[in-house]
Write an enzyme that holds these catalytic residues in place. Sequence first.
Site, mmCIF file in Angstrom:
data_model
loop_
_atom_site.group_PDB
_atom_site.id
_atom_site.type_symbol
_atom_site.label_atom_id
_atom_site.label_comp_id
_atom_site.label_asym_id
_atom_site.label_seq_id
_atom_site.Cartn_x
_atom_site.Cartn_y
_atom_site.Cartn_z
ATOM 1 N N CYS A 1 58.831 69.336 17.649
ATOM 2 C CA CYS A 1 59.364 69.954 16.428
ATOM 3 C C CYS A 1 58.389 69.751 15.264
ATOM 4 O O CYS A 1 57.617 70.646 14.920
ATOM 5 C CB CYS A 1 60.749 69.404 16.076
ATOM 6 S SG CYS A 1 62.014 69.791 17.313
ATOM 7 N N ARG A 2 58.425 68.580 14.639
ATOM 8 C CA ARG A 2 57.707 68.397 13.370
ATOM 9 C C ARG A 2 56.191 68.406 13.509
ATOM 10 O O ARG A 2 55.499 69.086 12.728
ATOM 11 C CB ARG A 2 58.153 67.073 12.710
ATOM 12 C CG ARG A 2 59.594 67.100 12.242
ATOM 13 C CD ARG A 2 60.103 65.703 11.946
ATOM 14 N NE ARG A 2 60.209 64.899 13.158
ATOM 15 C CZ ARG A 2 60.523 63.625 13.197
ATOM 16 N NH1 ARG A 2 60.744 62.979 12.065
ATOM 17 N NH2 ARG A 2 60.620 62.977 14.342
ATOM 18 N N SER A 3 55.636 67.634 14.454
ATOM 19 C CA SER A 3 54.164 67.519 14.463
ATOM 20 C C SER A 3 53.435 68.783 14.938
ATOM 21 O O SER A 3 52.391 69.116 14.377
ATOM 22 C CB SER A 3 53.687 66.264 15.198
ATOM 23 O OG SER A 3 54.060 66.262 16.546
ATOM 24 N N CYS B 1 54.866 62.881 15.567
ATOM 25 C CA CYS B 1 56.301 62.673 15.379
ATOM 26 C C CYS B 1 56.835 62.007 16.638
ATOM 27 O O CYS B 1 56.046 61.451 17.413
ATOM 28 C CB CYS B 1 57.018 63.982 15.046
ATOM 29 S SG CYS B 1 56.873 65.250 16.325
ATOM 30 N N ASN C 1 57.004 65.354 19.668
ATOM 31 C CA ASN C 1 55.897 66.326 19.631
ATOM 32 C C ASN C 1 56.352 67.719 20.079
ATOM 33 O O ASN C 1 55.606 68.457 20.707
ATOM 34 C CB ASN C 1 54.695 65.845 20.476
ATOM 35 C CG ASN C 1 53.417 66.665 20.270
ATOM 36 O OD1 ASN C 1 52.651 66.856 21.211
ATOM 37 N ND2 ASN C 1 53.163 67.159 19.074
ATOM 38 N N ASP D 1 63.861 64.222 11.142
ATOM 39 C CA ASP D 1 63.930 64.760 12.499
ATOM 40 C C ASP D 1 64.999 65.866 12.559
ATOM 41 O O ASP D 1 66.166 65.610 12.294
ATOM 42 C CB ASP D 1 64.312 63.584 13.415
ATOM 43 C CG ASP D 1 64.348 63.970 14.872
ATOM 44 O OD1 ASP D 1 64.251 65.175 15.186
ATOM 45 O OD2 ASP D 1 64.481 63.051 15.702
HETATM 46 P P1 4NP Z 1 60.253 65.780 16.861
HETATM 47 O O1 4NP Z 1 61.818 65.984 17.241
HETATM 48 O O2 4NP Z 1 60.010 64.291 16.874
HETATM 49 O O3 4NP Z 1 60.140 66.372 15.497
HETATM 50 O O4 4NP Z 1 59.471 66.515 17.934
HETATM 51 C C1 4NP Z 1 62.369 65.392 18.366
HETATM 52 C C2 4NP Z 1 62.229 65.984 19.600
HETATM 53 C C3 4NP Z 1 62.802 65.429 20.722
HETATM 54 C C4 4NP Z 1 63.520 64.252 20.592
HETATM 55 C C5 4NP Z 1 63.662 63.647 19.359
HETATM 56 C C6 4NP Z 1 63.083 64.212 18.253
HETATM 57 N N1 4NP Z 1 64.138 63.678 21.748
HETATM 58 O O5 4NP Z 1 64.826 62.641 21.598
HETATM 59 O O6 4NP Z 1 64.004 64.195 22.863
#
Ligand code: 4NP
Length: 152
Positions: free
Chosen positions: A13-15, A8, A11, A125
Site C-alpha cells: 500500500c504505502r511504500s 512500510c 509493501n 496504514d
Molecule cells: P502497507 O499496508 O504496510 O501500507 O503495505 C499493509 C499491507 C498488508 C498488511 C498490513 C499493512 N498485512 O498485515 O498483511
Amino acid sequence: MKHILFVCLGNICRSPMAEEVFRTLAARAGRADEFSVDSAGLIDFHEGELPDMRMREHASRRGYCLTHHSRPVRPDDFRKFDLIVGMDEQNIKGLQRMAGSADGTAKIVRMADYLTRSSAPYVPDPYYGSDKDFELVIDLLEEACTELLGRL
Ligand code: 4NP
C-alpha cells in the site's frame, strides 16, 4: 545518483505508492536521472504481489500506475541505499533493529518529517481502512515527497 528506499509494513500500500509519487515528481521536475527509487516491506507475507487493488485504483485515479512487486527489506539495503524512508513508528523501529550499524541507522528517516502543511505524525496504514484512508495516504505522500525532492 541518490538511491532512496521507501518502507512500510507489507509493501503493498504505502511504500509502493510513495515510490511512484516520488518517481513521478522527480520526472516532472526534469530530475529523473538523479534518483533511483525502490520500496520494500518489513514483512514478507505479500512477497511477489502487485500493490493492493484498492491502492492501485486510488493511484490510477490520480494518474499513477503502480507496478512494483512486494519484497521484504534486506540487510544489504542499508548499504545500497542512501536514504531509507519509513511510513510510521513501527516501520522506523523495525528498520532500526535491522540496520546493523550506525551508518545504516543514520540513513533512516520518517516520511512525516517532510510534511509541510499537514500535522499527521505518520503515514497511517490504510490496509483495514476505507476509501478515505487510501486518499489520505496519497495526499500525505504527495505533500511529503514534494518536500523531500526539494531538499535533495
Ligand atoms: P502497507 O499496508 O504496510 O501500507 O503495505 C499493509 C499491507 C498488508 C498488511 C498490513 C499493512 N498485512 O498485515 O498483511
